[in-house]
Design a protein around this motif. Structure first.
Motif, PDB file in Angstrom:
ATOM      1  N   LEU A  41       0.809  -1.224   0.000  1.00 24.29           N
ATOM      2  CA  LEU A  41       0.000   0.000   0.000  1.00 24.29           C
ATOM      3  C   LEU A  41       0.841   1.272   0.000  1.00 24.29           C
ATOM      4  CD1 LEU A  41      -2.795  -1.051   2.492  1.00 24.29           C
ATOM      5  CD2 LEU A  41      -2.896  -1.005   0.008  1.00 24.29           C
ATOM      6  N   LYS A  42       2.120   1.147   0.285  1.00 22.28           N
ATOM      7  CA  LYS A  42       2.994   2.323   0.345  1.00 22.28           C
ATOM      8  C   LYS A  42       3.089   3.041  -0.995  1.00 22.28           C
ATOM      9  CE  LYS A  42       5.701   0.896   4.285  1.00 22.28           C
ATOM     10  NZ  LYS A  42       7.008   0.557   4.823  1.00 22.28           N
ATOM     11  N   LYS A  43       2.877   2.318  -2.089  1.00 24.98           N
ATOM     12  CA  LYS A  43       2.948   2.957  -3.411  1.00 24.98           C
ATOM     13  C   LYS A  43       1.812   3.947  -3.636  1.00 24.98           C
ATOM     14  CE  LYS A  43       1.005  -1.248  -5.336  1.00 24.98           C
ATOM     15  NZ  LYS A  43       1.376  -2.462  -6.002  1.00 24.98           N
ATOM     16  N   TYR A  44       0.772   3.877  -2.827  1.00 24.15           N
ATOM     17  CA  TYR A  44      -0.355   4.809  -2.939  1.00 24.15           C
ATOM     18  C   TYR A  44      -0.188   6.027  -2.028  1.00 24.15           C
ATOM     19  CZ  TYR A  44      -2.665   1.017  -5.416  1.00 24.15           C
ATOM     20  OH  TYR A  44      -2.980   0.042  -6.318  1.00 24.15           O
ATOM     21  N   TRP A  45       0.833   6.023  -1.187  1.00 24.20           N
ATOM     22  CA  TRP A  45       1.009   7.082  -0.202  1.00 24.20           C
ATOM     23  C   TRP A  45       1.133   8.464  -0.856  1.00 24.20           C
ATOM     24  CZ3 TRP A  45       0.275   7.632   4.776  1.00 24.20           C
ATOM     25  CH2 TRP A  45       0.828   8.737   5.432  1.00 24.20           C
ATOM     26  N   MET A  46       1.926   8.571  -1.913  1.00 23.59           N
ATOM     27  CA  MET A  46       2.164   9.869  -2.556  1.00 23.59           C
ATOM     28  C   MET A  46       0.910  10.431  -3.232  1.00 23.59           C
ATOM     29  SD  MET A  46       5.213  10.753  -1.834  1.00 23.59           S
ATOM     30  CE  MET A  46       5.564  12.053  -2.975  1.00 23.59           C
ATOM     31  N   ILE A  47      -0.018   9.569  -3.619  1.00 22.26           N
ATOM     32  CA  ILE A  47      -1.219  10.045  -4.318  1.00 22.26           C
ATOM     33  C   ILE A  47      -2.472   9.926  -3.458  1.00 22.26           C
ATOM     34  CG2 ILE A  47      -0.257   9.555  -6.601  1.00 22.26           C
ATOM     35  CD1 ILE A  47      -2.079   7.035  -6.665  1.00 22.26           C
ATOM     36  N   ARG A  48      -2.302   9.652  -2.172  1.00 21.25           N
ATOM     37  CA  ARG A  48      -3.448   9.388  -1.289  1.00 21.25           C
ATOM     38  C   ARG A  48      -4.458  10.524  -1.259  1.00 21.25           C
ATOM     39  NH1 ARG A  48       0.733  11.110   1.640  1.00 21.25           N
ATOM     40  NH2 ARG A  48       0.375  12.559   3.375  1.00 21.25           N
ATOM     41  N   ASN A  49      -4.009  11.760  -1.392  1.00 24.33           N
ATOM     42  CA  ASN A  49      -4.918  12.904  -1.336  1.00 24.33           C
ATOM     43  C   ASN A  49      -5.711  13.096  -2.631  1.00 24.33           C
ATOM     44  OD1 ASN A  49      -4.139  13.561   1.302  1.00 24.33           O
ATOM     45  ND2 ASN A  49      -2.384  14.706   0.553  1.00 24.33           N
ATOM     46  N   GLU A  50      -5.297  12.421  -3.692  1.00 27.68           N
ATOM     47  CA  GLU A  50      -6.001  12.523  -4.972  1.00 27.68           C
ATOM     48  C   GLU A  50      -6.904  11.323  -5.236  1.00 27.68           C
ATOM     49  OE1 GLU A  50      -2.393  13.140  -5.214  1.00 27.68           O
ATOM     50  OE2 GLU A  50      -2.880  15.216  -4.742  1.00 27.68           O
ATOM     51  N   ILE A  51      -6.919  10.353  -4.330  1.00 29.04           N
ATOM     52  CA  ILE A  51      -7.745   9.159  -4.504  1.00 29.04           C
ATOM     53  C   ILE A  51      -9.121   9.401  -3.890  1.00 29.04           C
ATOM     54  CG2 ILE A  51      -8.018   6.710  -3.942  1.00 29.04           C
ATOM     55  CD1 ILE A  51      -4.977   6.466  -3.969  1.00 29.04           C
ATOM     56  N   THR A  52     -10.154   9.126  -4.677  1.00 27.86           N
ATOM     57  CA  THR A  52     -11.526   9.263  -4.194  1.00 27.86           C
ATOM     58  C   THR A  52     -12.317   8.011  -4.547  1.00 27.86           C
ATOM     59  OG1 THR A  52     -12.172  10.369  -6.243  1.00 27.86           O
ATOM     60  CG2 THR A  52     -11.581  11.777  -4.394  1.00 27.86           C
ATOM     61  N   VAL A  53     -13.455   7.863  -3.889  1.00 24.42           N
ATOM     62  CA  VAL A  53     -14.351   6.745  -4.160  1.00 24.42           C
ATOM     63  C   VAL A  53     -15.677   7.329  -4.616  1.00 24.42           C
ATOM     64  CG1 VAL A  53     -15.495   4.704  -3.207  1.00 24.42           C
ATOM     65  CG2 VAL A  53     -13.246   5.386  -2.352  1.00 24.42           C
ATOM     66  N   TYR A  54     -16.155   6.854  -5.762  1.00 26.94           N
ATOM     67  CA  TYR A  54     -17.446   7.301  -6.272  1.00 26.94           C
ATOM     68  C   TYR A  54     -18.222   6.074  -6.731  1.00 26.94           C
ATOM     69  CZ  TYR A  54     -20.971   9.750  -8.989  1.00 26.94           C
ATOM     70  OH  TYR A  54     -22.165  10.206  -9.484  1.00 26.94           O
ATOM     71  N   ASP A  55     -19.350   5.827  -6.137  1.00 25.61           N
ATOM     72  CA  ASP A  55     -20.185   4.663  -6.447  1.00 25.61           C
ATOM     73  C   ASP A  55     -19.407   3.354  -6.395  1.00 25.61           C
ATOM     74  OD1 ASP A  55     -22.518   6.040  -6.689  1.00 25.61           O
ATOM     75  OD2 ASP A  55     -22.523   6.112  -8.871  1.00 25.61           O
ATOM     76  N   GLY A  56     -18.511   3.237  -5.428  1.00 26.49           N
ATOM     77  CA  GLY A  56     -17.766   1.998  -5.249  1.00 26.49           C
ATOM     78  C   GLY A  56     -16.564   1.840  -6.160  1.00 26.49           C
ATOM     79  N   VAL A  57     -16.317   2.823  -7.029  1.00 28.71           N
ATOM     80  CA  VAL A  57     -15.179   2.772  -7.951  1.00 28.71           C
ATOM     81  C   VAL A  57     -14.123   3.750  -7.456  1.00 28.71           C
ATOM     82  CG1 VAL A  57     -14.427   3.107 -10.339  1.00 28.71           C
ATOM     83  CG2 VAL A  57     -16.688   2.163  -9.874  1.00 28.71           C
ATOM     84  N   LEU A  58     -12.864   3.318  -7.471  1.00 27.33           N
ATOM     85  CA  LEU A  58     -11.758   4.170  -7.044  1.00 27.33           C
ATOM     86  C   LEU A  58     -11.284   5.043  -8.197  1.00 27.33           C
ATOM     87  CD1 LEU A  58      -9.609   1.671  -4.968  1.00 27.33           C
ATOM     88  CD2 LEU A  58     -10.603   3.785  -4.130  1.00 27.33           C
ATOM     89  N   PHE A  59     -11.011   6.306  -7.877  1.00 26.22           N
ATOM     90  CA  PHE A  59     -10.501   7.246  -8.871  1.00 26.22           C
ATOM     91  C   PHE A  59      -9.234   7.906  -8.355  1.00 26.22           C
ATOM     92  CE2 PHE A  59     -14.870   6.872 -10.150  1.00 26.22           C
ATOM     93  CZ  PHE A  59     -14.829   7.004 -11.529  1.00 26.22           C
ATOM     94  N   TYR A  60      -8.295   8.089  -9.258  1.00 27.98           N
ATOM     95  CA  TYR A  60      -7.107   8.897  -8.998  1.00 27.98           C
ATOM     96  C   TYR A  60      -7.297  10.153  -9.835  1.00 27.98           C
ATOM     97  CZ  TYR A  60      -2.257  10.488  -9.496  1.00 27.98           C
ATOM     98  OH  TYR A  60      -1.117  11.246  -9.527  1.00 27.98           O
TER      99      TYR A  60
END
Length: 159
Positions: A41-60
């Motif tokens: 999960l550490k590879k997502y650390w740098m983009i964590r603030n740009e990740i959102t969830v919409y209708d169960g789908v993850l978005f960067y």
């Protein structure tokens, strides 16, 4: 994205342990320290603030994050027109994301039999050897270029 494809992504995110955890972090908050996270999960650390969830789908940002089980299918769709590595990357980066996507695209396109068959091999142009002038300004080179769709000629050759 069609409703069927959206449902497919929702199901695959829930089956993908890594993305399921990313989804939970996005909804409930990320750990305070990167060191307290699982290695994958550490590879997502740098983009964590740009990740959102919409209708169960993850978005960067505005791109959807592709679960592992759907990546091969997405690679196939991205490369359908057989446009080469760089154009396939550009096409994919507009709408989707996963860690290591560029490398996966390179491998996919490199192993594509259609692309290998029709790849244009550019022959190397031979180096032109010119004789040295005996006097200054006896020979002048010319640079040919195109700018804003028009050919321009700079310099001239005189003998």
């Amino acid at each position: 994205m069609s409703e069927d494809r959206k449902k497919q992504f929702e199901l695959e995110v829930e089956k993908d342990e890594e993305l399921r955890k990313v989804k939970e972090f996005s909804l409930n908050g990320w750990p305070i320290c990167k060191g307290k996270m699982d290695k994958e999960l550490k590879k997502y650390w740098m983009i964590r603030n740009e990740i959102t969830v919409y209708d169960g789908v993850l978005f960067y940002n505005d791109r959807f994050i592709v679960p592992k089980r759907l990546r091969q299918e997405m690679l196939k769709l991205m490369h359908e027109p057989h446009m080469g590595i760089e154009k396939t990357k550009k096409r994919g980066r507009k709408i989707m994301y996963w860690h290591g996507m560029s490398l996966d695209i390179e491998r996919w396109v490199t192993n594509c039999l259609v692309c290998q068959k029709y790849a244009t091999s550019k022959p190397k142009e031979p180096l032109l050897v010119h004789d040295y002038p005996e006097l200054p300004w006896e020979k002048i080179g010319v640079d040919i270029m195109e700018w804003k769709g028009r050919s321009r000629y700079y310099g001239m050759e005189r003998r």
